[in-house]
Design a protein around this motif. Structure first.
Motif, PDB file in Angstrom:
ATOM      1  N   THR A 168     -10.566 -18.829 -10.597  1.00  0.00           N
ATOM      2  CA  THR A 168      -9.343 -18.412 -10.841  1.00  0.00           C
ATOM      3  C   THR A 168      -8.970 -17.254  -9.591  1.00  0.00           C
ATOM      4  O   THR A 168      -8.519 -17.858  -8.499  1.00  0.00           O
ATOM      5  CB  THR A 168      -9.072 -17.248 -11.964  1.00  0.00           C
ATOM      6  OG1 THR A 168     -10.194 -16.347 -12.056  1.00  0.00           O
ATOM      7  CG2 THR A 168      -9.251 -18.153 -13.275  1.00  0.00           C
ATOM      8  N   SER A 169      -9.383 -16.131  -9.465  1.00  0.00           N
ATOM      9  CA  SER A 169      -9.251 -15.326  -8.205  1.00  0.00           C
ATOM     10  C   SER A 169      -9.662 -15.900  -6.920  1.00  0.00           C
ATOM     11  O   SER A 169      -9.336 -16.252  -6.084  1.00  0.00           O
ATOM     12  CB  SER A 169      -9.911 -13.900  -8.599  1.00  0.00           C
ATOM     13  OG  SER A 169      -9.330 -13.452  -9.412  1.00  0.00           O
ATOM     14  N   ARG A 196      -0.280 -20.399  -7.661  1.00  0.00           N
ATOM     15  CA  ARG A 196      -0.897 -21.469  -7.145  1.00  0.00           C
ATOM     16  C   ARG A 196      -0.305 -22.742  -7.652  1.00  0.00           C
ATOM     17  O   ARG A 196      -0.233 -23.923  -7.006  1.00  0.00           O
ATOM     18  CB  ARG A 196      -2.520 -21.608  -7.549  1.00  0.00           C
ATOM     19  CG  ARG A 196      -3.276 -20.356  -7.098  1.00  0.00           C
ATOM     20  CD  ARG A 196      -3.600 -20.843  -5.600  1.00  0.00           C
ATOM     21  NE  ARG A 196      -3.948 -22.167  -5.394  1.00  0.00           N
ATOM     22  CZ  ARG A 196      -5.041 -22.731  -5.457  1.00  0.00           C
ATOM     23  NH1 ARG A 196      -6.116 -22.137  -5.993  1.00  0.00           N
ATOM     24  NH2 ARG A 196      -5.339 -24.020  -5.055  1.00  0.00           N
ATOM     25  N   TYR A 197       0.411 -22.767  -8.881  1.00  0.00           N
ATOM     26  CA  TYR A 197       0.989 -23.973  -9.380  1.00  0.00           C
ATOM     27  C   TYR A 197       2.319 -24.075  -9.608  1.00  0.00           C
ATOM     28  O   TYR A 197       2.879 -25.096 -10.380  1.00  0.00           O
ATOM     29  CB  TYR A 197       0.131 -24.397 -10.490  1.00  0.00           C
ATOM     30  CG  TYR A 197      -1.413 -24.302 -10.374  1.00  0.00           C
ATOM     31  CD1 TYR A 197      -2.032 -25.471  -9.576  1.00  0.00           C
ATOM     32  CD2 TYR A 197      -2.340 -23.377 -11.015  1.00  0.00           C
ATOM     33  CE1 TYR A 197      -3.462 -25.212  -9.419  1.00  0.00           C
ATOM     34  CE2 TYR A 197      -3.603 -23.386 -10.726  1.00  0.00           C
ATOM     35  CZ  TYR A 197      -4.105 -24.481 -10.015  1.00  0.00           C
ATOM     36  OH  TYR A 197      -5.645 -24.443  -9.561  1.00  0.00           O
ATOM     37  N   PRO A 249      -5.063 -10.504  -6.827  1.00  0.00           N
ATOM     38  CA  PRO A 249      -4.626 -11.338  -7.755  1.00  0.00           C
ATOM     39  C   PRO A 249      -4.422 -11.163  -9.165  1.00  0.00           C
ATOM     40  O   PRO A 249      -4.925  -9.865  -9.628  1.00  0.00           O
ATOM     41  CB  PRO A 249      -6.370 -12.189  -7.561  1.00  0.00           C
ATOM     42  CG  PRO A 249      -7.069 -11.565  -6.396  1.00  0.00           C
ATOM     43  CD  PRO A 249      -6.197 -10.497  -6.199  1.00  0.00           C
ATOM     44  N   LEU A 283      -8.055 -20.757  -1.023  1.00  0.00           N
ATOM     45  CA  LEU A 283      -6.697 -21.198  -0.422  1.00  0.00           C
ATOM     46  C   LEU A 283      -6.163 -20.136   0.741  1.00  0.00           C
ATOM     47  O   LEU A 283      -6.103 -20.663   1.889  1.00  0.00           O
ATOM     48  CB  LEU A 283      -5.571 -21.089  -1.275  1.00  0.00           C
ATOM     49  CG  LEU A 283      -4.108 -21.773  -0.817  1.00  0.00           C
ATOM     50  CD1 LEU A 283      -4.215 -23.067  -0.078  1.00  0.00           C
ATOM     51  CD2 LEU A 283      -3.157 -21.608  -1.963  1.00  0.00           C
ATOM     52  N   PHE A 315       4.988 -20.620  -4.379  1.00  0.00           N
ATOM     53  CA  PHE A 315       3.666 -21.282  -4.063  1.00  0.00           C
ATOM     54  C   PHE A 315       3.025 -20.113  -2.998  1.00  0.00           C
ATOM     55  O   PHE A 315       3.648 -19.390  -2.187  1.00  0.00           O
ATOM     56  CB  PHE A 315       3.562 -22.621  -3.308  1.00  0.00           C
ATOM     57  CG  PHE A 315       3.874 -23.515  -4.344  1.00  0.00           C
ATOM     58  CD1 PHE A 315       3.115 -23.795  -5.566  1.00  0.00           C
ATOM     59  CD2 PHE A 315       5.067 -24.367  -4.357  1.00  0.00           C
ATOM     60  CE1 PHE A 315       3.442 -24.866  -6.615  1.00  0.00           C
ATOM     61  CE2 PHE A 315       5.304 -25.256  -5.317  1.00  0.00           C
ATOM     62  CZ  PHE A 315       4.137 -25.386  -6.329  1.00  0.00           C
ATOM     63  N   THR A 316       1.694 -20.019  -2.913  1.00  0.00           N
ATOM     64  CA  THR A 316       0.954 -19.034  -1.991  1.00  0.00           C
ATOM     65  C   THR A 316       1.622 -19.408  -0.454  1.00  0.00           C
ATOM     66  O   THR A 316       1.898 -18.444   0.172  1.00  0.00           O
ATOM     67  CB  THR A 316      -0.273 -19.400  -1.832  1.00  0.00           C
ATOM     68  OG1 THR A 316      -0.805 -19.083  -3.298  1.00  0.00           O
ATOM     69  CG2 THR A 316      -1.221 -18.521  -0.988  1.00  0.00           C
ATOM     70  N   GLU A 317       1.590 -20.843  -0.144  1.00  0.00           N
ATOM     71  CA  GLU A 317       2.078 -20.954   1.210  1.00  0.00           C
ATOM     72  C   GLU A 317       3.563 -20.629   1.621  1.00  0.00           C
ATOM     73  O   GLU A 317       3.868 -20.248   2.612  1.00  0.00           O
ATOM     74  CB  GLU A 317       2.045 -22.448   1.315  1.00  0.00           C
ATOM     75  CG  GLU A 317       0.832 -23.203   1.246  1.00  0.00           C
ATOM     76  CD  GLU A 317       0.167 -23.358  -0.162  1.00  0.00           C
ATOM     77  OE1 GLU A 317      -0.693 -24.316  -0.211  1.00  0.00           O
ATOM     78  OE2 GLU A 317       0.976 -22.998  -1.085  1.00  0.00           O
ATOM     79  N   SER A 375     -10.661 -19.226  -6.528  1.00  0.00           N
ATOM     80  CA  SER A 375      -9.611 -20.401  -6.154  1.00  0.00           C
ATOM     81  C   SER A 375      -8.564 -19.950  -5.010  1.00  0.00           C
ATOM     82  O   SER A 375      -8.398 -20.636  -4.280  1.00  0.00           O
ATOM     83  CB  SER A 375      -9.216 -21.151  -7.375  1.00  0.00           C
ATOM     84  OG  SER A 375      -8.214 -22.087  -7.215  1.00  0.00           O
ATOM     85  N   SER A 376      -7.743 -18.656  -5.660  1.00  0.00           N
ATOM     86  CA  SER A 376      -6.840 -18.290  -4.685  1.00  0.00           C
ATOM     87  C   SER A 376      -7.136 -17.882  -3.488  1.00  0.00           C
ATOM     88  O   SER A 376      -6.484 -17.902  -2.556  1.00  0.00           O
ATOM     89  CB  SER A 376      -5.935 -17.044  -5.585  1.00  0.00           C
ATOM     90  OG  SER A 376      -5.244 -17.744  -6.805  1.00  0.00           O
TER      91      SER A 376
END
Length: 316
Positions: A36-37, A2-3, A27, A43, A7-9, A39-40
Protein backbone atom coordinates in the motif's frame (compact mmCIF):
# COMPACT_ATOMS: atom_id res chain seq x y z
CA UNK A 1 -4.14 8.80 -5.88
CA UNK A 2 -2.85 5.60 -7.45
CA UNK A 3 -5.96 4.41 -9.25
CA UNK A 4 -8.12 7.50 -9.82
CA UNK A 5 -7.93 11.23 -10.36
CA UNK A 6 -6.01 13.14 -9.28
CA UNK A 7 -3.31 10.59 -10.02
CA UNK A 8 0.10 10.89 -8.35
CA UNK A 9 1.61 12.08 -11.61
CA UNK A 10 -0.99 14.84 -11.88
CA UNK A 11 -0.30 15.99 -8.32
CA UNK A 12 3.44 16.06 -9.04
CA UNK A 13 2.89 18.26 -12.09
CA UNK A 14 0.84 20.66 -9.95
CA UNK A 15 3.62 20.73 -7.34
CA UNK A 16 6.09 21.73 -10.05
CA UNK A 17 3.78 24.43 -11.41
CA UNK A 18 3.40 25.85 -7.89
CA UNK A 19 7.18 25.99 -7.42
CA UNK A 20 7.16 23.80 -4.30
CA UNK A 21 10.65 22.99 -3.00
CA UNK A 22 9.91 20.90 0.10
CA UNK A 23 7.47 18.03 0.56
CA UNK A 24 5.80 16.15 3.39
CA UNK A 25 4.64 12.80 2.00
CA UNK A 26 1.62 11.49 3.91
CA UNK A 27 0.21 8.18 2.60
CA UNK A 28 -3.45 7.85 3.59
CA UNK A 29 -2.89 4.35 4.94
CA UNK A 30 -2.80 4.29 8.77
CA UNK A 31 -0.50 1.24 8.83
CA UNK A 32 2.55 0.82 6.59
CA UNK A 33 2.67 -2.04 4.11
CA UNK A 34 4.84 -2.77 1.11
CA UNK A 35 1.71 -3.29 -0.96
CA UNK A 36 0.00 0.00 0.00
CA UNK A 37 2.19 2.84 1.24
CA UNK A 38 5.22 1.06 -0.21
CA UNK A 39 3.58 0.89 -3.63
CA UNK A 40 2.97 4.64 -3.56
CA UNK A 41 6.56 5.26 -2.48
CA UNK A 42 7.84 3.09 -5.33
CA UNK A 43 6.04 5.33 -7.78
CA UNK A 44 7.42 8.47 -6.14
CA UNK A 45 10.92 6.96 -6.23
CA UNK A 46 10.65 6.42 -9.98
CA UNK A 47 9.26 9.92 -10.58
CA UNK A 48 11.90 11.58 -8.41
CA UNK A 49 14.70 9.72 -10.16
CA UNK A 50 13.62 10.69 -13.67
CA UNK A 51 12.76 14.36 -13.11
CA UNK A 52 15.51 16.97 -12.76
CA UNK A 53 13.21 19.26 -10.79
CA UNK A 54 12.44 16.54 -8.25
CA UNK A 55 15.68 14.62 -8.04
CA UNK A 56 16.98 16.74 -5.16
CA UNK A 57 13.59 17.65 -3.68
CA UNK A 58 13.81 17.89 0.09
CA UNK A 59 11.14 15.74 1.65
CA UNK A 60 10.18 13.52 4.52
CA UNK A 61 7.69 10.68 4.73
CA UNK A 62 5.21 9.93 7.49
CA UNK A 63 5.24 6.16 6.96
CA UNK A 64 2.37 5.31 9.32
CA UNK A 65 0.24 7.12 11.86
CA UNK A 66 -2.01 4.44 13.35
CA UNK A 67 -0.65 5.18 16.83
CA UNK A 68 -1.51 8.87 16.88
CA UNK A 69 -3.88 9.90 19.66
CA UNK A 70 -6.30 11.74 17.36
CA UNK A 71 -6.69 8.79 15.01
CA UNK A 72 -7.23 6.34 17.87
CA UNK A 73 -9.78 8.64 19.50
CA UNK A 74 -11.67 9.15 16.23
CA UNK A 75 -11.91 5.39 15.65
CA UNK A 76 -13.06 4.77 19.22
CA UNK A 77 -15.69 7.51 18.88
CA UNK A 78 -17.18 5.90 15.78
CA UNK A 79 -17.21 2.43 17.36
CA UNK A 80 -18.89 3.71 20.53
CA UNK A 81 -21.55 5.50 18.48
CA UNK A 82 -22.37 2.40 16.41
CA UNK A 83 -22.48 0.12 19.46
CA UNK A 84 -25.25 2.29 20.89
CA UNK A 85 -27.48 1.36 17.94
CA UNK A 86 -27.68 -2.28 19.07
CA UNK A 87 -30.40 -3.40 21.47
CA UNK A 88 -27.76 -5.03 23.73
CA UNK A 89 -24.48 -3.14 23.08
CA UNK A 90 -22.44 -5.14 25.60
CA UNK A 91 -23.17 -8.40 23.78
CA UNK A 92 -21.81 -7.17 20.45
CA UNK A 93 -18.49 -8.54 19.19
CA UNK A 94 -16.29 -5.86 17.59
CA UNK A 95 -14.99 -7.28 14.32
CA UNK A 96 -11.94 -5.46 12.93
CA UNK A 97 -11.54 -6.24 9.22
CA UNK A 98 -8.29 -5.08 7.64
CA UNK A 99 -7.09 -5.25 4.07
CA UNK A 100 -4.91 -8.34 3.68
CA UNK A 101 -1.38 -8.56 2.31
CA UNK A 102 0.57 -11.55 0.96
CA UNK A 103 2.02 -13.58 3.82
CA UNK A 104 5.46 -13.62 2.21
CA UNK A 105 5.71 -9.84 2.60
CA UNK A 106 5.51 -10.22 6.36
CA UNK A 107 7.46 -13.44 6.89
CA UNK A 108 10.17 -12.99 4.27
CA UNK A 109 10.38 -9.29 3.38
CA UNK A 110 9.88 -7.88 6.89
CA UNK A 111 6.70 -5.94 6.14
CA UNK A 112 5.62 -4.31 9.46
CA UNK A 113 1.93 -4.30 8.48
CA UNK A 114 0.75 -7.19 10.66
CA UNK A 115 2.53 -5.92 13.78
CA UNK A 116 1.27 -2.37 13.23
CA UNK A 117 -2.27 -3.59 12.62
CA UNK A 118 -2.34 -5.64 15.82
CA UNK A 119 -0.91 -2.75 17.83
CA UNK A 120 -3.48 -0.41 16.29
CA UNK A 121 -6.37 -2.67 17.36
CA UNK A 122 -4.91 -2.91 20.88
CA UNK A 123 -4.68 0.88 21.13
CA UNK A 124 -8.28 1.35 20.03
CA UNK A 125 -9.52 -1.26 22.49
CA UNK A 126 -7.50 0.38 25.29
CA UNK A 127 -9.23 3.67 24.53
CA UNK A 128 -12.63 1.96 24.58
CA UNK A 129 -11.85 0.26 27.89
CA UNK A 130 -11.22 3.68 29.42
CA UNK A 131 -14.83 4.42 28.46
CA UNK A 132 -16.00 1.25 30.24
CA UNK A 133 -16.53 -0.54 26.93
CA UNK A 134 -15.17 -4.06 27.33
CA UNK A 135 -16.69 -5.92 24.40
CA UNK A 136 -15.01 -8.97 22.95
CA UNK A 137 -13.21 -8.33 19.68
CA UNK A 138 -11.27 -10.00 16.91
CA UNK A 139 -9.17 -9.09 13.87
CA UNK A 140 -9.27 -10.66 10.41
CA UNK A 141 -8.06 -9.80 6.89
CA UNK A 142 -10.10 -9.31 3.72
CA UNK A 143 -9.68 -8.63 -0.02
CA UNK A 144 -7.21 -11.36 -0.85
CA UNK A 145 -6.58 -11.99 -4.55
CA UNK A 146 -4.60 -14.55 -6.51
CA UNK A 147 -3.34 -18.03 -5.58
CA UNK A 148 -0.71 -17.03 -2.98
CA UNK A 149 -1.18 -17.29 0.78
CA UNK A 150 -2.33 -14.07 2.46
CA UNK A 151 -2.44 -13.00 6.08
CA UNK A 152 -4.82 -15.06 8.19
CA UNK A 153 -7.38 -15.30 9.61
CA UNK A 154 -9.50 -14.47 6.58
CA UNK A 155 -12.57 -12.30 7.17
CA UNK A 156 -15.04 -14.60 5.40
CA UNK A 157 -13.82 -17.74 7.18
CA UNK A 158 -13.84 -15.94 10.54
CA UNK A 159 -17.44 -14.78 10.08
CA UNK A 160 -18.55 -18.36 9.41
CA UNK A 161 -16.64 -19.61 12.46
CA UNK A 162 -18.13 -16.92 14.71
CA UNK A 163 -21.59 -17.97 13.56
CA UNK A 164 -20.82 -21.58 14.48
CA UNK A 165 -19.70 -20.46 17.91
CA UNK A 166 -23.03 -18.75 18.54
CA UNK A 167 -22.10 -15.10 18.12
CA UNK A 168 -25.35 -13.23 17.46
CA UNK A 169 -24.28 -9.59 17.15
CA UNK A 170 -21.34 -8.32 15.11
CA UNK A 171 -20.04 -4.80 14.51
CA UNK A 172 -17.67 -4.65 11.53
CA UNK A 173 -14.86 -2.09 11.71
CA UNK A 174 -12.95 -1.37 8.45
CA UNK A 175 -9.72 -0.74 10.30
CA UNK A 176 -7.33 -0.10 7.38
CA UNK A 177 -9.67 2.09 5.30
CA UNK A 178 -10.14 5.82 5.86
CA UNK A 179 -12.69 6.36 3.06
CA UNK A 180 -15.62 4.47 1.60
CA UNK A 181 -15.02 2.46 -1.56
CA UNK A 182 -15.68 -0.95 -3.13
CA UNK A 183 -14.10 -2.87 -0.25
CA UNK A 184 -16.38 -1.27 2.34
CA UNK A 185 -19.56 -0.58 0.35
CA UNK A 186 -19.62 -3.87 -1.55
CA UNK A 187 -17.33 -6.37 0.15
CA UNK A 188 -18.28 -5.56 3.75
CA UNK A 189 -21.76 -4.04 3.47
CA UNK A 190 -23.11 -6.58 0.98
CA UNK A 191 -21.01 -9.75 0.76
CA UNK A 192 -19.90 -10.07 4.38
CA UNK A 193 -23.25 -8.96 5.75
CA UNK A 194 -25.02 -11.63 3.70
CA UNK A 195 -22.47 -14.22 4.82
CA UNK A 196 -22.95 -13.23 8.48
CA UNK A 197 -26.74 -13.54 8.30
CA UNK A 198 -26.44 -16.89 6.53
CA UNK A 199 -24.05 -18.05 9.26
CA UNK A 200 -26.51 -17.39 12.06
CA UNK A 201 -25.43 -13.92 13.12
CA UNK A 202 -28.70 -12.06 13.74
CA UNK A 203 -27.56 -8.48 14.28
CA UNK A 204 -25.08 -6.76 11.97
CA UNK A 205 -23.62 -3.28 12.09
CA UNK A 206 -20.75 -1.49 10.42
CA UNK A 207 -18.62 1.43 11.55
CA UNK A 208 -18.33 4.03 8.76
CA UNK A 209 -14.94 4.97 7.39
CA UNK A 210 -13.39 8.05 8.96
CA UNK A 211 -13.85 10.25 5.91
CA UNK A 212 -13.78 13.88 7.03
CA UNK A 213 -14.43 13.18 10.71
CA UNK A 214 -13.13 16.38 12.41
CA UNK A 215 -10.92 14.73 15.05
CA UNK A 216 -9.26 12.62 12.38
CA UNK A 217 -8.69 15.47 9.91
CA UNK A 218 -7.32 17.73 12.63
CA UNK A 219 -4.91 15.02 13.71
CA UNK A 220 -3.63 14.54 10.15
CA UNK A 221 -2.99 18.26 9.94
CA UNK A 222 -1.07 18.09 13.23
CA UNK A 223 0.97 15.17 11.87
CA UNK A 224 2.09 17.28 8.92
CA UNK A 225 2.94 20.25 11.17
CA UNK A 226 4.90 17.94 13.49
CA UNK A 227 6.92 16.69 10.52
CA UNK A 228 7.94 20.07 9.08
CA UNK A 229 11.19 20.41 11.08
CA UNK A 230 12.36 17.08 9.62
CA UNK A 231 11.97 17.91 5.93
CA UNK A 232 15.35 17.22 4.39
CA UNK A 233 16.84 16.17 7.74
CA UNK A 234 18.63 12.90 8.44
CA UNK A 235 16.39 10.09 9.57
CA UNK A 236 17.04 8.10 12.72
CA UNK A 237 19.14 5.03 12.03
CA UNK A 238 17.15 2.60 14.15
CA UNK A 239 13.71 1.90 12.67
CA UNK A 240 12.46 0.54 15.98
CA UNK A 241 13.33 3.78 17.76
CA UNK A 242 10.90 5.96 15.87
CA UNK A 243 8.60 8.17 17.93
CA UNK A 244 4.88 8.39 17.27
CA UNK A 245 5.12 12.10 16.45
CA UNK A 246 8.42 11.99 14.56
CA UNK A 247 8.17 11.02 10.89
CA UNK A 248 10.82 8.67 9.63
CA UNK A 249 13.11 9.12 6.71
CA UNK A 250 12.85 9.67 3.00
CA UNK A 251 11.31 7.67 0.19
CA UNK A 252 14.62 5.94 -0.55
CA UNK A 253 15.34 5.11 3.09
CA UNK A 254 11.94 3.59 3.72
CA UNK A 255 12.05 1.48 0.59
CA UNK A 256 15.56 0.32 1.43
CA UNK A 257 14.36 -0.71 4.87
CA UNK A 258 11.04 -2.35 4.04
CA UNK A 259 10.99 -3.12 0.31
CA UNK A 260 14.55 -3.80 -0.77
CA UNK A 261 13.48 -6.86 -2.80
CA UNK A 262 10.99 -4.86 -4.93
CA UNK A 263 8.77 -7.89 -5.48
CA UNK A 264 5.92 -7.75 -7.97
CA UNK A 265 2.91 -6.39 -6.13
CA UNK A 266 -0.60 -7.86 -6.38
CA UNK A 267 -2.96 -5.87 -8.60
CA UNK A 268 -5.68 -3.70 -7.04
CA UNK A 269 -9.13 -5.25 -6.65
CA UNK A 270 -10.92 -4.90 -9.98
CA UNK A 271 -14.63 -4.16 -9.81
CA UNK A 272 -15.56 -5.13 -13.38
CA UNK A 273 -13.68 -8.43 -13.58
CA UNK A 274 -15.16 -11.25 -15.65
CA UNK A 275 -14.69 -14.99 -15.37
CA UNK A 276 -14.77 -17.51 -12.53
CA UNK A 277 -13.30 -15.22 -9.88
CA UNK A 278 -14.54 -14.31 -6.41
CA UNK A 279 -14.66 -10.60 -7.16
CA UNK A 280 -16.62 -11.22 -10.38
CA UNK A 281 -19.41 -13.35 -8.94
CA UNK A 282 -21.58 -10.53 -7.66
CA UNK A 283 -21.33 -8.37 -10.78
CA UNK A 284 -21.73 -11.25 -13.22
CA UNK A 285 -24.82 -12.42 -11.35
CA UNK A 286 -26.38 -8.99 -11.29
CA UNK A 287 -25.79 -8.42 -14.99
CA UNK A 288 -27.39 -11.80 -15.71
CA UNK A 289 -30.42 -10.89 -13.58
CA UNK A 290 -30.81 -7.60 -15.45
CA UNK A 291 -30.62 -9.42 -18.77
CA UNK A 292 -33.38 -11.85 -17.73
CA UNK A 293 -35.52 -8.93 -16.53
CA UNK A 294 -35.23 -7.05 -19.83
CA UNK A 295 -35.93 -10.21 -21.87
CA UNK A 296 -39.09 -10.83 -19.82
CA UNK A 297 -40.13 -7.19 -20.16
CA UNK A 298 -39.64 -7.33 -23.93
CA UNK A 299 -41.66 -10.56 -24.19
CA UNK A 300 -44.58 -9.08 -22.24
CA UNK A 301 -44.51 -5.85 -24.24
CA UNK A 302 -44.38 -7.45 -27.71
CA UNK A 303 -46.10 -10.79 -27.14
CA UNK A 304 -43.28 -12.46 -29.08
CA UNK A 305 -40.00 -14.12 -28.26
CA UNK A 306 -38.47 -17.34 -27.00
CA UNK A 307 -40.70 -17.65 -23.95
CA UNK A 308 -43.83 -17.44 -26.09
CA UNK A 309 -42.44 -19.87 -28.68
CA UNK A 310 -41.55 -22.37 -25.97
CA UNK A 311 -45.02 -22.12 -24.46
CA UNK A 312 -43.82 -20.65 -21.17
CA UNK A 313 -45.94 -17.54 -21.88
CA UNK A 314 -49.22 -17.70 -23.81
CA UNK A 315 -49.19 -16.37 -27.37
CA UNK A 316 -50.93 -13.04 -27.89
Amino acid sequence: MRYWHPFTEEAIEQIKRDGITKLVVLPLYPQFSISTSGSSLRLLEAIFREDEYLVNMQHTVIPSWYQREGYIKAMANLIEKELEKFRSPKEVMIFFSAHGVPLAYVEEAGDPYKAEMEECVDLIMEDLEKRKINNSYTLAYQSRVGPVEWLRPYTDETIIELGRKGVKSLLAVPISFVSEHIETLEEIDVEYKELALESGIKNWGRVPALGCEPTFISDLADAVIDSLPYVGAMAVSNLEARQSLVPLGSVEELLAAYDSQRRELPPPVVVWEWGWTKSAETWNGRVAMLAVFFVLLLELATGKGFLHQWGILPLA
